[in-house]
Design a protein around this motif. Sequence first.
Motif, PDB file in Angstrom:
ATOM      1  N   PHE A  78       0.843  -1.105   0.026  1.00  0.00           N
ATOM      2  CA  PHE A  78       0.039   0.124  -0.054  1.00  0.00           C
ATOM      3  C   PHE A  78       0.642   1.346  -0.067  1.00  0.00           C
ATOM      4  O   PHE A  78       1.729   1.543   1.044  1.00  0.00           O
ATOM      5  CB  PHE A  78      -0.921  -0.062   1.353  1.00  0.00           C
ATOM      6  N   ASP A  79       0.862   1.996  -1.193  1.00  0.00           N
ATOM      7  CA  ASP A  79       1.805   3.326  -1.134  1.00  0.00           C
ATOM      8  C   ASP A  79       1.132   4.413  -0.688  1.00  0.00           C
ATOM      9  O   ASP A  79       0.155   4.650  -0.467  1.00  0.00           O
ATOM     10  CB  ASP A  79       2.031   3.408  -2.758  1.00  0.00           C
ATOM     11  N   ASP A  80       2.415   5.246  -0.186  1.00  0.00           N
ATOM     12  CA  ASP A  80       1.908   6.538   0.346  1.00  0.00           C
ATOM     13  C   ASP A  80       1.934   6.735   1.691  1.00  0.00           C
ATOM     14  O   ASP A  80       2.021   8.075   2.337  1.00  0.00           O
ATOM     15  CB  ASP A  80       0.770   7.345  -0.529  1.00  0.00           C
ATOM     16  N   GLY A  81       1.133   5.811   2.442  1.00  0.00           N
ATOM     17  CA  GLY A  81       0.893   5.737   3.802  1.00  0.00           C
ATOM     18  C   GLY A  81      -0.398   6.600   4.212  1.00  0.00           C
ATOM     19  O   GLY A  81      -0.321   7.257   5.338  1.00  0.00           O
ATOM     20  N   SER A 141       9.904   2.685   3.115  1.00  0.00           N
ATOM     21  CA  SER A 141      10.069   3.756   2.893  1.00  0.00           C
ATOM     22  C   SER A 141       9.698   4.198   1.406  1.00  0.00           C
ATOM     23  O   SER A 141       9.899   3.339   0.516  1.00  0.00           O
ATOM     24  CB  SER A 141      11.510   4.442   3.084  1.00  0.00           C
ATOM     25  N   HIS A 142       9.192   5.165   1.161  1.00  0.00           N
ATOM     26  CA  HIS A 142       8.844   5.710  -0.241  1.00  0.00           C
ATOM     27  C   HIS A 142       9.313   7.223  -0.495  1.00  0.00           C
ATOM     28  O   HIS A 142       8.555   8.155  -0.802  1.00  0.00           O
ATOM     29  CB  HIS A 142       7.052   5.933  -0.101  1.00  0.00           C
ATOM     30  N   THR A 143      10.579   7.155   0.012  1.00  0.00           N
ATOM     31  CA  THR A 143      11.540   8.694   0.004  1.00  0.00           C
ATOM     32  C   THR A 143      10.980   9.474   0.953  1.00  0.00           C
ATOM     33  O   THR A 143       9.879   9.512   1.810  1.00  0.00           O
ATOM     34  CB  THR A 143      11.348   9.389  -1.389  1.00  0.00           C
ATOM     35  N   THR A 145      10.105  12.856   0.202  1.00  0.00           N
ATOM     36  CA  THR A 145       9.253  13.907  -0.412  1.00  0.00           C
ATOM     37  C   THR A 145       8.284  13.448  -1.627  1.00  0.00           C
ATOM     38  O   THR A 145       7.738  13.948  -2.365  1.00  0.00           O
ATOM     39  CB  THR A 145      10.019  15.216  -0.923  1.00  0.00           C
ATOM     40  N   HIS A 146       8.242  11.876  -1.958  1.00  0.00           N
ATOM     41  CA  HIS A 146       7.614  11.494  -3.028  1.00  0.00           C
ATOM     42  C   HIS A 146       8.452  11.837  -4.196  1.00  0.00           C
ATOM     43  O   HIS A 146       7.790  12.195  -5.389  1.00  0.00           O
ATOM     44  CB  HIS A 146       6.242  11.858  -2.909  1.00  0.00           C
ATOM     45  N   ALA A 147       9.709  11.898  -4.112  1.00  0.00           N
ATOM     46  CA  ALA A 147      10.744  12.453  -5.469  1.00  0.00           C
ATOM     47  C   ALA A 147      10.662  11.235  -6.489  1.00  0.00           C
ATOM     48  O   ALA A 147      10.534  10.120  -6.258  1.00  0.00           O
ATOM     49  CB  ALA A 147      11.971  12.938  -5.040  1.00  0.00           C
TER      50      ALA A 147
END
Length: 249
Positions: A78-81, A141-143, A145-147
């Motif tokens: 599940f992305d982004d949190g 982790s998904h970075t 800042t979502h870069a």
Amino acid sequence: MTTASAGSLAVVRTPPVLMYHSVSPSTAPDPHLLRVHPDRLDQQLRTLRRLGLRGVSLAELVDAVDRGDARGLVGLTFDDGYADFLHHAVPVLARHRMTATVYMVADRLAGTNDWDEAPQLPLMDADELRAVAAAGHEVGSHTMTHAALAGLDPASLEVELRGSREVLEQLLGAPVRGFCYPYGSFDRAAADAARAAGYDHACVTRDYSVSDRFTLPRFYVGQEDSGLRLVAKLVRHHLVQRRTGGSAA
Ligand SMILES: [Zn+2]
């Protein structure tokens, strides 16, 4: 898949990994098709069980592949949190005794998906993220800042990759092993930097026939994916993987 030892970039063959974003009963506009209703998620997990499959976090899946023991497992990510994960996905996952990975944007705790033009949704705060981990799910982790990482300079890669891992590890008091490229954007330098930053594995957003430990393939699952369509996507994954000629884990 299991020719890969930790940190190697050998070609691997992976079990299916499903990619979700938001799980919510909301009826607000969803132009980017990020949302799955909790009832739909429930139906999809029931379909997996009917097929003899069990959903697990990506770390659990990778460990099982390393042991040659991944038969019958499917990765759930599940992305982004999004905060709705805790309130709407965790209860459904618990009902089916499955685990999942949430990929958090480390500098957006308690913020929103402000990198998107899409409607803004709340992201988890530190307590919610700890509650997710306490419920047995993996936080990756998904970075920061979502870069988009492809083409990024080395100093920015370091901040996005190592910086986000350190923020999340401090918050959770536990190692963060998994990484997920925002937008599926990666290149060789980004994959090498992910490894150098101390991650164990990383995943992308497409179902590639050729993959390695730092570009693990996934496929999108949405509200329109009824049981039958989900089965079709699982079959397609196996056909794509079979083209590489590897042996199933
Ligand atoms: Zn994302």
